[in-house]
Motif scaffolding. Structure first.
Motif, PDB file in Angstrom:
ATOM      1  N   LEU A  48       0.860  -1.182   0.000  1.00  0.00           N
ATOM      2  CA  LEU A  48       0.000   0.000   0.000  1.00  0.00           C
ATOM      3  C   LEU A  48       0.898   1.233   0.000  1.00  0.00           C
ATOM      4  N   SER A  49       0.895   1.966  -1.112  1.00  0.00           N
ATOM      5  CA  SER A  49       1.753   3.146  -1.284  1.00  0.00           C
ATOM      6  C   SER A  49       1.237   4.305  -0.434  1.00  0.00           C
ATOM      7  N   PRO A  50       2.032   5.385  -0.353  1.00  0.00           N
ATOM      8  CA  PRO A  50       1.637   6.504   0.513  1.00  0.00           C
ATOM      9  C   PRO A  50       0.232   7.036   0.215  1.00  0.00           C
ATOM     10  N   GLY A  51      -0.523   7.265   1.284  1.00  0.00           N
ATOM     11  CA  GLY A  51      -1.808   7.922   1.160  1.00  0.00           C
ATOM     12  C   GLY A  51      -2.954   7.065   0.671  1.00  0.00           C
ATOM     13  N   LEU A  78      -1.106  -1.209  -4.568  1.00  0.00           N
ATOM     14  CA  LEU A  78      -1.951  -0.013  -4.695  1.00  0.00           C
ATOM     15  C   LEU A  78      -1.047   1.206  -4.739  1.00  0.00           C
ATOM     16  N   GLY A  79      -1.145   1.995  -5.831  1.00  0.00           N
ATOM     17  CA  GLY A  79      -0.322   3.187  -5.994  1.00  0.00           C
ATOM     18  C   GLY A  79      -0.764   4.312  -5.067  1.00  0.00           C
ATOM     19  N   ALA A  80       0.076   5.347  -5.035  1.00  0.00           N
ATOM     20  CA  ALA A  80      -0.130   6.451  -4.102  1.00  0.00           C
ATOM     21  C   ALA A  80      -1.538   7.045  -4.236  1.00  0.00           C
ATOM     22  N   ARG A  81      -2.166   7.264  -3.112  1.00  0.00           N
ATOM     23  CA  ARG A  81      -3.489   7.903  -2.983  1.00  0.00           C
ATOM     24  C   ARG A  81      -4.626   7.155  -3.684  1.00  0.00           C
ATOM     25  N   ALA A 105      -3.208  -8.040  -8.120  1.00  0.00           N
ATOM     26  CA  ALA A 105      -3.768  -6.976  -8.958  1.00  0.00           C
ATOM     27  C   ALA A 105      -2.999  -5.682  -8.697  1.00  0.00           C
ATOM     28  N   GLU A 106      -3.196  -4.703  -9.598  1.00  0.00           N
ATOM     29  CA  GLU A 106      -2.458  -3.446  -9.511  1.00  0.00           C
ATOM     30  C   GLU A 106      -3.468  -2.303  -9.643  1.00  0.00           C
ATOM     31  N   VAL A 107      -3.440  -1.369  -8.704  1.00  0.00           N
ATOM     32  CA  VAL A 107      -4.323  -0.205  -8.745  1.00  0.00           C
ATOM     33  C   VAL A 107      -3.423   1.022  -8.918  1.00  0.00           C
ATOM     34  N   ALA A 108      -3.649   1.773  -9.993  1.00  0.00           N
ATOM     35  CA  ALA A 108      -2.777   2.911 -10.313  1.00  0.00           C
ATOM     36  C   ALA A 108      -2.904   4.015  -9.270  1.00  0.00           C
ATOM     37  N   ALA A 109      -1.876   4.825  -9.217  1.00  0.00           N
ATOM     38  CA  ALA A 109      -1.889   5.988  -8.322  1.00  0.00           C
ATOM     39  C   ALA A 109      -3.132   6.837  -8.607  1.00  0.00           C
ATOM     40  N   GLY A 110      -3.803   7.262  -7.564  1.00  0.00           N
ATOM     41  CA  GLY A 110      -4.935   8.178  -7.687  1.00  0.00           C
ATOM     42  C   GLY A 110      -6.241   7.545  -8.121  1.00  0.00           C
ATOM     43  N   VAL A 168      -5.927  -1.670 -12.866  1.00  0.00           N
ATOM     44  CA  VAL A 168      -6.995  -0.688 -13.062  1.00  0.00           C
ATOM     45  C   VAL A 168      -6.434   0.702 -12.800  1.00  0.00           C
ATOM     46  N   MET A 169      -7.045   1.700 -13.462  1.00  0.00           N
ATOM     47  CA  MET A 169      -6.595   3.080 -13.267  1.00  0.00           C
ATOM     48  C   MET A 169      -7.736   4.055 -13.515  1.00  0.00           C
ATOM     49  N   GLY A 170      -7.591   5.252 -12.954  1.00  0.00           N
ATOM     50  CA  GLY A 170      -8.544   6.326 -13.215  1.00  0.00           C
ATOM     51  C   GLY A 170      -9.640   6.446 -12.180  1.00  0.00           C
ATOM     52  N   PRO A 192     -10.327  -1.139 -16.086  1.00  0.00           N
ATOM     53  CA  PRO A 192      -9.183  -1.960 -16.479  1.00  0.00           C
ATOM     54  C   PRO A 192      -8.290  -1.206 -17.455  1.00  0.00           C
ATOM     55  N   ARG A 193      -7.008  -1.446 -17.343  1.00  0.00           N
ATOM     56  CA  ARG A 193      -6.048  -0.821 -18.245  1.00  0.00           C
ATOM     57  C   ARG A 193      -6.429  -1.154 -19.687  1.00  0.00           C
ATOM     58  N   GLY A 194      -6.450  -0.159 -20.536  1.00  0.00           N
ATOM     59  CA  GLY A 194      -6.830  -0.396 -21.938  1.00  0.00           C
ATOM     60  C   GLY A 194      -8.321  -0.312 -22.142  1.00  0.00           C
ATOM     61  N   GLY A 195      -9.078  -0.312 -21.045  1.00  0.00           N
ATOM     62  CA  GLY A 195     -10.521  -0.278 -21.168  1.00  0.00           C
ATOM     63  C   GLY A 195     -11.092   1.082 -20.859  1.00  0.00           C
ATOM     64  N   ARG A 196     -10.209   2.075 -20.787  1.00  0.00           N
ATOM     65  CA  ARG A 196     -10.686   3.416 -20.426  1.00  0.00           C
ATOM     66  C   ARG A 196     -11.415   4.079 -21.583  1.00  0.00           C
TER      67      ARG A 196
HETATM   68  C1  LIG Z   1      -0.363   1.846 -12.935  1.00  0.00           C
HETATM   69  C2  LIG Z   1       1.106   2.025 -13.222  1.00  0.00           C
HETATM   70  C3  LIG Z   1       1.907   0.992 -12.432  1.00  0.00           C
HETATM   71  C4  LIG Z   1       1.325   1.839 -14.717  1.00  0.00           C
HETATM   72  O1  LIG Z   1       2.632   2.073 -15.024  1.00  0.00           O
HETATM   73  P1  LIG Z   1       3.179   1.858 -16.534  1.00  0.00           P
HETATM   74  O2  LIG Z   1       2.891   0.456 -16.940  1.00  0.00           O
HETATM   75  O3  LIG Z   1       4.603   2.299 -16.553  1.00  0.00           O
HETATM   76  O4  LIG Z   1       2.243   2.804 -17.361  1.00  0.00           O
HETATM   77  P2  LIG Z   1       2.624   3.999 -18.344  1.00  0.00           P
HETATM   78  O5  LIG Z   1       3.308   5.110 -17.605  1.00  0.00           O
HETATM   79  O6  LIG Z   1       3.326   3.391 -19.525  1.00  0.00           O
HETATM   80  O7  LIG Z   1       1.189   4.532 -18.780  1.00  0.00           O
HETATM   81  C5  LIG Z   1       0.302   3.736 -19.551  1.00  0.00           C
HETATM   82  C6  LIG Z   1      -0.988   4.522 -19.750  1.00  0.00           C
HETATM   83  O8  LIG Z   1      -1.660   4.635 -18.484  1.00  0.00           O
HETATM   84  C7  LIG Z   1      -1.837   6.010 -18.122  1.00  0.00           C
HETATM   85  N1  LIG Z   1      -1.592   6.107 -16.691  1.00  0.00           N
HETATM   86  C8  LIG Z   1      -0.455   5.783 -16.039  1.00  0.00           C
HETATM   87  N2  LIG Z   1      -0.604   5.952 -14.722  1.00  0.00           N
HETATM   88  C9  LIG Z   1      -1.856   6.401 -14.534  1.00  0.00           C
HETATM   89  C10 LIG Z   1      -2.569   6.755 -13.376  1.00  0.00           C
HETATM   90  N3  LIG Z   1      -2.039   6.653 -12.155  1.00  0.00           N
HETATM   91  N4  LIG Z   1      -3.858   7.166 -13.542  1.00  0.00           N
HETATM   92  C11 LIG Z   1      -4.403   7.257 -14.772  1.00  0.00           C
HETATM   93  N5  LIG Z   1      -3.758   6.916 -15.912  1.00  0.00           N
HETATM   94  C12 LIG Z   1      -2.502   6.499 -15.780  1.00  0.00           C
HETATM   95  C13 LIG Z   1      -0.808   6.764 -18.950  1.00  0.00           C
HETATM   96  O9  LIG Z   1      -1.224   8.091 -19.179  1.00  0.00           O
HETATM   97  C14 LIG Z   1      -0.791   5.954 -20.219  1.00  0.00           C
HETATM   98  O10 LIG Z   1      -1.923   6.297 -20.981  1.00  0.00           O
HETATM   99  P3  LIG Z   1      -1.945   6.211 -22.594  1.00  0.00           P
HETATM  100  O11 LIG Z   1      -1.756   4.757 -22.937  1.00  0.00           O
HETATM  101  O12 LIG Z   1      -3.295   6.743 -22.972  1.00  0.00           O
HETATM  102  O13 LIG Z   1      -0.811   7.070 -23.064  1.00  0.00           O
HETATM  103  C15 LIG Z   1       1.635   3.425 -12.775  1.00  0.00           C
HETATM  104  O14 LIG Z   1       1.211   4.428 -13.668  1.00  0.00           O
HETATM  105  C16 LIG Z   1       1.253   3.820 -11.367  1.00  0.00           C
HETATM  106  O15 LIG Z   1       0.199   4.398 -11.110  1.00  0.00           O
HETATM  107  N6  LIG Z   1       2.165   3.502 -10.433  1.00  0.00           N
HETATM  108  C17 LIG Z   1       2.037   3.819  -9.058  1.00  0.00           C
HETATM  109  C18 LIG Z   1       3.291   4.539  -8.575  1.00  0.00           C
HETATM  110  C19 LIG Z   1       3.240   4.753  -7.097  1.00  0.00           C
HETATM  111  O16 LIG Z   1       2.256   5.181  -6.525  1.00  0.00           O
HETATM  112  N7  LIG Z   1       4.329   4.438  -6.436  1.00  0.00           N
HETATM  113  C20 LIG Z   1       4.442   4.598  -5.011  1.00  0.00           C
HETATM  114  C21 LIG Z   1       5.684   3.935  -4.540  1.00  0.00           C
HETATM  115  S1  LIG Z   1       6.011   4.304  -2.835  1.00  0.00           S
END
Ligand SMILES: CC(C)(COP(=O)(O)OP(=O)(O)OC[C@H]1O[C@@H](n2cnc3c(N)ncnc32)[C@H](O)[C@@H]1OP(=O)(O)O)[C@@H](O)C(=O)NCCC(=O)NCCS
Length: 206
Positions: A143-146, A161-164, A177-182, A195-197, A202-206
């Motif tokens: 679980l990343s920060p926030g 789970l990415g930050a916030r 599974a992987e949940v993008a930051a924010g 998943v992101m957004g 799902p990634r690619g399903g936005r």
């Molecule tokens: C989800 C994640 C792992 C994907 O990383 P990646 O495979 O390198 O992805 P990319 O940077 O190549 O981006 C791929 C696409 O996703 C989008 N994207 C990436 N991160 C996103 C996010 N957090 N929210 C929304 N969209 C995101 C990019 O804009 C890109 O879109 P496009 O295909 O339309 O151009 C990464 O973006 C992420 O959120 N990591 C979390 C980092 C974090 O919180 N670390 C804390 C450590 S303490």
């Protein structure tokens, strides 16, 4: 005398774990890693020999999200070696008296774990994470920060789970599974899915 802790992994996360350990009253004996360098006592595979030589009293995994697949493997190596695995909770984290932590869990400053939360072995709870009541955080999860987990959320083993990132009540984020930051998760996330957004899709399903 403060007990000596070995941190497995000397990257950014490993050094953060070392600082956390110091806040928890440990003396950091050094690191193991895949590379050599200052403060690196040996390679990860040298763990048993280092323990036999009396290099430390306990150890903890310090590999971060750049090598998520190695986190579980290193924990298994630690367990197999019979070395005491430290659990680290920052003195300024806030934990309900009814929450339960597994071995090797690290909880950084400002982490808040609510009533009856259970955290599995080797999970990472970074700065400012809020995991509300009845949450289940699986082994090796990160679980990343926030990150905010509303009440009754289940995070299965090895999920990231990415930050916030925020997960709404009673949902499940599946194994690895992987949940993008924010992202804001509004429905269950299948195992292995990214998943992101807002709302999370799902990634690619936005
Ligand atoms: C989800 C994640 C792992 C994907 O990383 P990646 O495979 O390198 O992805 P990319 O940077 O190549 O981006 C791929 C696409 O996703 C989008 N994207 C990436 N991160 C996103 C996010 N957090 N929210 C929304 N969209 C995101 C990019 O804009 C890109 O879109 P496009 O295909 O339309 O151009 C990464 O973006 C992420 O959120 N990591 C979390 C980092 C974090 O919180 N670390 C804390 C450590 S303490």
């Amino acid at each position: 005398m403060a007990k000596r802790l070995l941190v497995m992994g000397a990257g950014g996360h490993g050094r953060a774990v070392a600082d956390l350990a110091a806040e928890c009253g440990w003396t950091v004996a050094g690191f193991t890693d895949r590379v050599t360098g200052a403060s690196i006592l040996g390679r990860d595979e040298d763990l048993t020999a280092l323990a036999a030589a009396g290099a430390m009293d306990a150890a903890v995994v310090g590999v971060g999200n750049a090598a998520l697949d190695r986190r579980a493997a290193l924990f298994q190596l630690l367990k197999a070696s019979g070395i005491v695995v430290a659990t680290l909770v920052h003195p300024r984290a806030v934990l309900s008296r009814s929450c339960r932590l597994g071995e090797g869990v690290v909880v950084f400053a400002g982490g808040v774990l609510g009533s009856s939360v259970e955290v599995g072995d080797n999970a990472v709870v970074y700065s400012g994470v809020i995991a509300e009541h009845d949450g289940r955080i699986g082994a090796h999860a990160y679980l990343s920060p926030g990150v905010v987990l509303c009440g009754g959320v289940t995070i299965e083993a090895g999920a990231f789970l990415g930050a916030r990132a925020t997960v709404l009540p009673n949902l499940t984020v599946g194994k690895e599974a992987e949940v993008a930051a924010g992202a804001v998760v509004i429905s269950d996330v299948p195992a292995g899915e990214t998943v992101m957004g807002v709302p999370a899709r799902p990634r690619g399903g936005r």
